[in-house]
Design a protein around this motif. Structure first.
Motif, PDB file in Angstrom:
ATOM      1  N   LEU A   1       0.838  -1.196   0.000  1.00 41.87           N
ATOM      2  CA  LEU A   1       0.000   0.000   0.000  1.00 41.87           C
ATOM      3  C   LEU A   1       0.877   1.252   0.000  1.00 41.87           C
ATOM      4  CD1 LEU A   1      -2.487  -1.155   2.792  1.00 41.87           C
ATOM      5  CD2 LEU A   1      -2.869  -1.266   0.319  1.00 41.87           C
ATOM      6  N   THR A   2       0.257   2.384  -0.312  1.00 43.09           N
ATOM      7  CA  THR A   2       0.981   3.656  -0.299  1.00 43.09           C
ATOM      8  C   THR A   2       0.201   4.658   0.556  1.00 43.09           C
ATOM      9  OG1 THR A   2       1.786   3.238  -2.535  1.00 43.09           O
ATOM     10  CG2 THR A   2       1.982   5.494  -1.714  1.00 43.09           C
ATOM     11  N   LEU A   3       0.920   5.316   1.460  1.00 47.54           N
ATOM     12  CA  LEU A   3       0.318   6.341   2.315  1.00 47.54           C
ATOM     13  C   LEU A   3       0.621   7.713   1.708  1.00 47.54           C
ATOM     14  CD1 LEU A   3      -1.139   7.078   4.986  1.00 47.54           C
ATOM     15  CD2 LEU A   3       1.126   7.127   6.083  1.00 47.54           C
ATOM     16  N   VAL A   4      -0.434   8.479   1.425  1.00 49.40           N
ATOM     17  CA  VAL A   4      -0.307   9.753   0.707  1.00 49.40           C
ATOM     18  C   VAL A   4      -1.014  10.855   1.495  1.00 49.40           C
ATOM     19  CG1 VAL A   4      -0.763  10.962  -1.460  1.00 49.40           C
ATOM     20  CG2 VAL A   4      -0.296   8.498  -1.483  1.00 49.40           C
ATOM     21  N   ALA A   5      -0.313  11.937   1.768  1.00 46.90           N
ATOM     22  CA  ALA A   5      -0.953  13.118   2.371  1.00 46.90           C
ATOM     23  C   ALA A   5      -1.682  13.881   1.277  1.00 46.90           C
ATOM     24  CB  ALA A   5       0.091  14.013   3.024  1.00 46.90           C
ATOM     25  N   VAL A   6      -2.899  14.355   1.565  1.00 50.93           N
ATOM     26  CA  VAL A   6      -3.682  15.092   0.574  1.00 50.93           C
ATOM     27  C   VAL A   6      -4.248  16.362   1.219  1.00 50.93           C
ATOM     28  CG1 VAL A   6      -4.287  13.059  -0.808  1.00 50.93           C
ATOM     29  CG2 VAL A   6      -5.766  13.743   1.100  1.00 50.93           C
ATOM     30  N   GLY A   7      -4.843  17.227   0.363  1.00 55.26           N
ATOM     31  CA  GLY A   7      -5.469  18.452   0.859  1.00 55.26           C
ATOM     32  C   GLY A   7      -4.474  19.371   1.531  1.00 55.26           C
ATOM     33  N   GLY A   8      -4.928  20.026   2.619  1.00 54.60           N
ATOM     34  CA  GLY A   8      -4.052  20.940   3.339  1.00 54.60           C
ATOM     35  C   GLY A   8      -2.831  20.241   3.910  1.00 54.60           C
ATOM     36  N   TYR A   9      -2.994  18.994   4.321  1.00 55.49           N
ATOM     37  CA  TYR A   9      -1.854  18.209   4.812  1.00 55.49           C
ATOM     38  C   TYR A   9      -0.882  17.943   3.669  1.00 55.49           C
ATOM     39  CZ  TYR A   9       0.576  14.342   7.227  1.00 55.49           C
ATOM     40  OH  TYR A   9       1.511  13.524   7.812  1.00 55.49           O
ATOM     41  N   GLY A  10      -1.413  17.695   2.473  1.00 62.49           N
ATOM     42  CA  GLY A  10      -0.554  17.526   1.315  1.00 62.49           C
ATOM     43  C   GLY A  10       0.206  18.799   0.988  1.00 62.49           C
ATOM     44  N   ARG A  11      -0.411  19.964   1.200  1.00 58.54           N
ATOM     45  CA  ARG A  11       0.256  21.261   0.983  1.00 58.54           C
ATOM     46  C   ARG A  11       1.244  21.589   2.092  1.00 58.54           C
ATOM     47  NH1 ARG A  11      -4.924  23.074   0.089  1.00 58.54           N
ATOM     48  NH2 ARG A  11      -4.959  24.068   2.137  1.00 58.54           N
ATOM     49  N   GLN A  12       1.262  20.768   3.123  1.00 61.73           N
ATOM     50  CA  GLN A  12       2.105  20.982   4.305  1.00 61.73           C
ATOM     51  C   GLN A  12       1.680  22.234   5.069  1.00 61.73           C
ATOM     52  OE1 GLN A  12       6.393  19.791   3.791  1.00 61.73           O
ATOM     53  NE2 GLN A  12       5.882  20.018   1.600  1.00 61.73           N
ATOM     54  N   GLU A  13       0.353  22.435   5.129  1.00 60.87           N
ATOM     55  CA  GLU A  13      -0.214  23.552   5.896  1.00 60.87           C
ATOM     56  C   GLU A  13      -0.963  22.970   7.090  1.00 60.87           C
ATOM     57  OE1 GLU A  13      -2.676  26.120   3.557  1.00 60.87           O
ATOM     58  OE2 GLU A  13      -1.086  26.626   2.143  1.00 60.87           O
ATOM     59  N   MET A  14      -0.240  22.539   8.089  1.00 61.05           N
ATOM     60  CA  MET A  14      -0.862  21.922   9.258  1.00 61.05           C
ATOM     61  C   MET A  14      -0.920  22.914  10.419  1.00 61.05           C
ATOM     62  SD  MET A  14      -1.993  19.018   8.459  1.00 61.05           S
ATOM     63  CE  MET A  14      -2.320  18.176   9.998  1.00 61.05           C
ATOM     64  N   PHE A  15      -2.141  23.179  10.865  1.00 58.79           N
ATOM     65  CA  PHE A  15      -2.395  24.055  12.006  1.00 58.79           C
ATOM     66  C   PHE A  15      -2.839  23.196  13.188  1.00 58.79           C
ATOM     67  CE2 PHE A  15      -2.653  26.535   8.209  1.00 58.79           C
ATOM     68  CZ  PHE A  15      -2.139  27.782   8.549  1.00 58.79           C
ATOM     69  N   PRO A  16      -2.848  23.746  14.384  1.00 65.71           N
ATOM     70  CA  PRO A  16      -3.146  22.918  15.562  1.00 65.71           C
ATOM     71  C   PRO A  16      -4.448  22.126  15.496  1.00 65.71           C
ATOM     72  CG  PRO A  16      -2.190  24.990  16.269  1.00 65.71           C
ATOM     73  CD  PRO A  16      -2.378  25.093  14.779  1.00 65.71           C
ATOM     74  N   LEU A  17      -5.454  22.624  14.768  1.00 60.43           N
ATOM     75  CA  LEU A  17      -6.726  21.891  14.708  1.00 60.43           C
ATOM     76  C   LEU A  17      -7.047  21.386  13.303  1.00 60.43           C
ATOM     77  CD1 LEU A  17      -8.908  24.186  17.042  1.00 60.43           C
ATOM     78  CD2 LEU A  17      -7.858  21.993  17.607  1.00 60.43           C
ATOM     79  N   SER A  18      -6.046  21.357  12.445  1.00 60.12           N
ATOM     80  CA  SER A  18      -6.278  20.888  11.078  1.00 60.12           C
ATOM     81  C   SER A  18      -6.624  19.398  11.057  1.00 60.12           C
ATOM     82  CB  SER A  18      -5.022  21.120  10.217  1.00 60.12           C
ATOM     83  OG  SER A  18      -4.804  22.486   9.973  1.00 60.12           O
TER      84      SER A  18
END
Length: 861
Positions: free
Chosen positions: A65-82
């Motif tokens: 399998l492959t684990l892929v970050a997507v959306g805001g997490y894919g953009r590396q925009e992680m905020f405390p409540l993201s």
């Protein structure tokens, strides 16, 4: 030093939670002195390391399998409540064994307190679902490899790059449609006083739109790559980067103080966020400074996004068909209904040509502005020093605009959006993005002013929805320019301290002199600005059935020309302040005051209005209605009944109300009657109560009405010669709507129970949690103290549940008689007006007034 994820030999939710909490504490400690992008990158890395470790811990790396970050997490925009959004990519549908492993992996993250958004898909699933749903497609385009089969991720990347996955034109149409729908949810402005950092116009989603278009076009994944691709200018890159970092900081701070995900900067959060960002000052000055910077960022992002979206459409999607060309003047040419520059340096060489651009927009209603012109305009405005109003030709062009069709919509609104008003009027800089820390205003001062002007322009277009009277008056005005300019200046002095109406009047006088208006025109505009609240206050907080009140108002207005201007400005001002503020009840009050003032002008200022004629007319028309509905035989009983009624009763109720009240009383089987109807009173639901007068009657009624969560707008208290109460209330739902049938019947039953009981209800004062951050000092004012027949009291206080009931309890305790009341709620502030007598039936003396004031202050403390 920033906190990083520490690998755990045996991960448990409790151990991960401890690290999550430590990360948040560390972010709070370092927030004030750490670059916001470092904080976001550190949190993203924390999540990456945790997910990769758990991926291995649950044995998923061995499953192909492959684990892929997507959306805001894919953009590396992680905020405390993201949200933690990821895709698990598989070559074939997962077996039950793999599904159980994935389930344990996801459940573990939930147990750790993460909000998880995940999907398990094959490449075929990704293609099929992505083509069906633009949101899924966008999430996939932002995908970032985390762990697992790299070849499978490479195949996904290749699939997403194929033109047929989402053709450029279809992708553009879908994303801009999303933006239009989002803008409509926020009334097409980012200048709401409780904005959403992410979704408001000009918020992060507008920045993301630029990212997405660039990503689909050139695979650029951040601002730096977008700059390197040539999609934006260096000046635009610097501005967008600065605005992005500020919004990132505000959003990160908001997430640090909240427990649940939200991106709305509500009033009760703004103070805490501003303190985290280091804004200080007395009262609300820190909040206002932060929000001014925030709204400036929204405007800059909105402007740049608008330009770049147009640029993308013009250069990569649209194909010219007719190439129809119109030469507009020596600076501008129109090609295919898009205004372009003949001279790219026109704005620098002839700054007044900025106004010509918007003049042409008013001349050609289907024409737009090419992105190249907007870019040049944006740079010219940023570089301009001084004010356009210092240039004589610019002054002529500015005034010329007011006479153009759709001048506000086609010229002044875009002039504000693109910063031209800011470099024209010296005063505009002070109100640009200036918030008002209250619950009354919905928009910033500059946005409110433009909306007032838009409301006025809607009258010119024949729009009767707000006020048919204003639409009729506006069509007959001899000079609308004066009214538009008064609207432009009516709130322009807010935020300076002092009386903004007087300061604004001084500003508009200077403007009038500079722009060549004569003395009469200047005085008319200055008077309108200085008195723009006069009609609103008089109609909503004074007894407009008192001939003395009408004459005093008419004396201040002076003539019918000013009256016509003032009602249009007043209605536009109220309806542009708050979407829920304008209702038919306010309209009826203002139109009644207008009509009474017209009558006063015709009669002359030396004579009070003769209300006897109005009373006779109301009675005559009410009799006609009763004969039509009930027959002639009822009239003897009607006259017998009316003989005992006070004359004021026939003045303060219209013929429909008089006929309704009378018919209901004559049909009643007992002398206790409560009726609630939407049919007979203009602008609200009327409650009519007829019963034997009893002690504390008003107090009982307002307690019962308040308990049902209704807004009381007006109260009329009268007693017949035989000792019967004729009490009327005008109420609405809290949102200003009329009461529905089931609510009316429940209210009738509740009031009947209350009046049948002998107990004295005890109101409980409680503050709405939304009001906790607002301070409103209690003010008690006695008006027209020379009157002997009654006392007029104005009360201003923080609006609270049970406020009116508490005030009425004070009246009861002091044995005061309430004759009339007008109840006005302005955001967090109650502004109420009462007409009272003492137990002897005359005005309160000095000692009684002092005692009443003290009791009210004590009760509302």
């Amino acid at each position: 030093m920033l906190f990083s994820y520490n690998s755990l030999a045996e991960p448990t939710p409790s151990a991960v939670k401890l690290q999550k909490d430590a990360l948040k504490r560390n972010e709070l400690e370092n927030f004030s002195h750490t670059d916001i992008n470092a904080l976001i990158a550190n949190r993203t890395l924390f999540c990456d390391r945790l997910l990769i470790e758990l991926w291995h811990f649950f044995g998923l790396e061995r499953e192909g399998l492959t684990l892929v970050a997507v959306g805001g997490y894919g953009r590396q925009e992680m905020f405390p409540l993201s949200d933690l959004d990821f895709l698990i990519l598989t070559r074939a549908p997962v077996t039950e064994h793999r599904a159980q492993k994935i389930s344990r992996f996801v459940q573990f993250l939930w147990d750790c307190g993460f909000d998880v958004g995940h999907a398990v898909r094959t490449l075929a699933d990704c293609e099929r679902e992505g083509k069906k749903d633009i949101s899924i497609a966008t999430n996939l385009l932002e995908s970032r490899y985390l762990s697992g089969d790299k070849n499978l991720f490479a195949e996904l990347s290749l699939l997403l790059r194929q033109q047929e996955f989402w053709p450029a034109s279809a992708f553009f149409q879908a994303k801009t449609a999303e933006q239009r729908e989002r803008y409509q949810r926020y009334n097409n402005t980012g200048y709401n006083l409780e904005p959403d950092i992410k979704y408001s116009p000009g918020g992060l989603r507008d920045l993301h739109l630029v990212y997405w278009l660039a990503l689909r076009h050139s695979e650029a994944k951040n601002l730096r790559q977008i700059l390197d691709s040539g999609f934006i200018y260096p000046e635009e890159f610097e501005l967008l980067e600065q605005c992005r970092d500020f919004l990132f900081k505000v959003r990160f701070a908001l997430h640090l103080i909240l427990k649940r995900y939200d991106n709305r900067l509500l009033f009760d959060r703004q103070l805490k966020v501003s303190q985290l960002l280091g804004y200080r000052g007395e009262g609300n000055s820190g909040v206002e400074a932060m929000m001014k910077a925030f709204f400036q960022c929204l405007q800059d992002i909105s402007t740049c996004s608008d330009i770049l979206v147009k640029h993308y459409q013009e250069h990569f999607l649209a194909a010219s068909t007719s190439a129809q060309t119109i030469t507009l003047d020596q600076c501008f040419i129109a090609i295919d209904n898009e205004i372009r520059l003949l001279d790219p340096y026109c704005f620098q060489r002839r700054p007044d040509s900025m106004l010509d651009l918007f003049y042409h927009l008013t001349c050609y209603p289907d024409m737009g502005i090419h992105s190249s012109v907007l870019r040049r305009l944006h740079l010219a405005v940023k570089a301009f020093r001084g004010y356009l109003s210092d240039i004589p030709t610019a002054r002529e062009k500015f005034i010329r605009l007011f006479a153009q069709p759709k001048a506000i919509e086609r010229a002044f609104v875009p002039m504000h959006k693109y910063g031209v008003l800011n470099v024209y009027l010296p005063q505009w800089q002070g109100i640009k993005g200036l918030m008002q820390f209250d619950l009354f205003h919905t928009y910033t001062v500059d946005e409110h002013i433009l909306r007032v002007m838009m409301k006025l322009e809607s009258f010119a277009g024949g729009d009767n929805q707000i006020s048919a009277l204003c639409t009729d008056i506006f069509s007959r005005l001899s000079d609308r320019t004066l009214l538009y300019i008064a609207a432009l200046f009516h709130d322009i002095a807010k935020g300076r301290g002092g009386d903004h109406a007087r300061l604004g009047a001084r500003d508009v006088r200077s403007f009038a002199e500079q722009h060549g208006f004569d003395r009469r025109e200047a005085e008319t505009m200055a008077w309108l600005v200085e008195q723009h609240l006069l009609m609103s206050v008089t109609a909503q907080r004074r007894d407009i059935y008192d001939p003395g009140v009408v004459r005093a108002f008419a004396e201040q207005v002076c003539n019918k020309v000013r009256l016509d201007y003032l009602i249009c400005l007043t209605v536009a001002d109220i309806s542009a302040t708050n979407e829920t503020l304008w209702n038919s009840w306010k309209r009826s009050l203002l139109e009644s005051l207008y009509q009474y003032s017209e009558q006063q002008f015709r009669r002359g200022m030396d004579n009070l209005l003769d209300q006897g004629e109005k009373i006779e007319d109301n009675c005559r028309r009410a009799e006609a209605l009763l004969r039509e509905r009930e027959g002639d035989e009822i009239m003897q009983r009607v006259h017998h009944l009316w003989r005992n009624y006070p004359q004021d009763y026939f003045l303060r109720n219209n013929p429909k109300q008089l006929a309704w009240h009378t018919a209901e009383i004559l049909r009643a089987e007992q002398p206790l009657l409560v009726r609630v109807s939407n049919r007979f009173s203009r602008g609200g639901t009327e409650i009519f109560v007829y019963c034997r007068d009893q002690s504390h009657l008003f107090h009982k009624l307002v307690c019962a009405i308040g308990a049902r969560k209704f807004s009381i707008h007006d109260a009329q208290i009268m007693t017949t010669a035989e000792g019967y109460a004729l009490d009327s209330f005008i109420v609405t739902e809290l949102n200003g709507e009329l009461l529905q049938k089931d609510r009316r019947r429940l209210l009738e039953q509740s009031l009947l129970r209350t009046l049948s009981e002998n107990n004295m209800p005890n109101p409980v004062l409680s503050i709405n949690p939304k009001l906790e951050n607002f301070q409103v000092g209690t003010e008690v004012r006695f008006l027209h103290m020379n009157k002997r027949e009654h006392t007029e009291l104005e009360l201003i206080a923080l609006d609270k549940t049970g406020l009116l009931a508490t005030v009425s309890r004070v009246f009861c305790d002091l044995s005061l008689n309430l004759l009339n009341a007008k109840i006005t709620t302005v955001g967090e502030k109650a502004e109420d007006f009462f007409i009272l007598t003492n137990k002897k039936g005359v005005a309160l003396d000095a000692a009684e007034r002092t005692l009443l004031e003290q009791r009210l202050r004590d009760a509302l403390a």
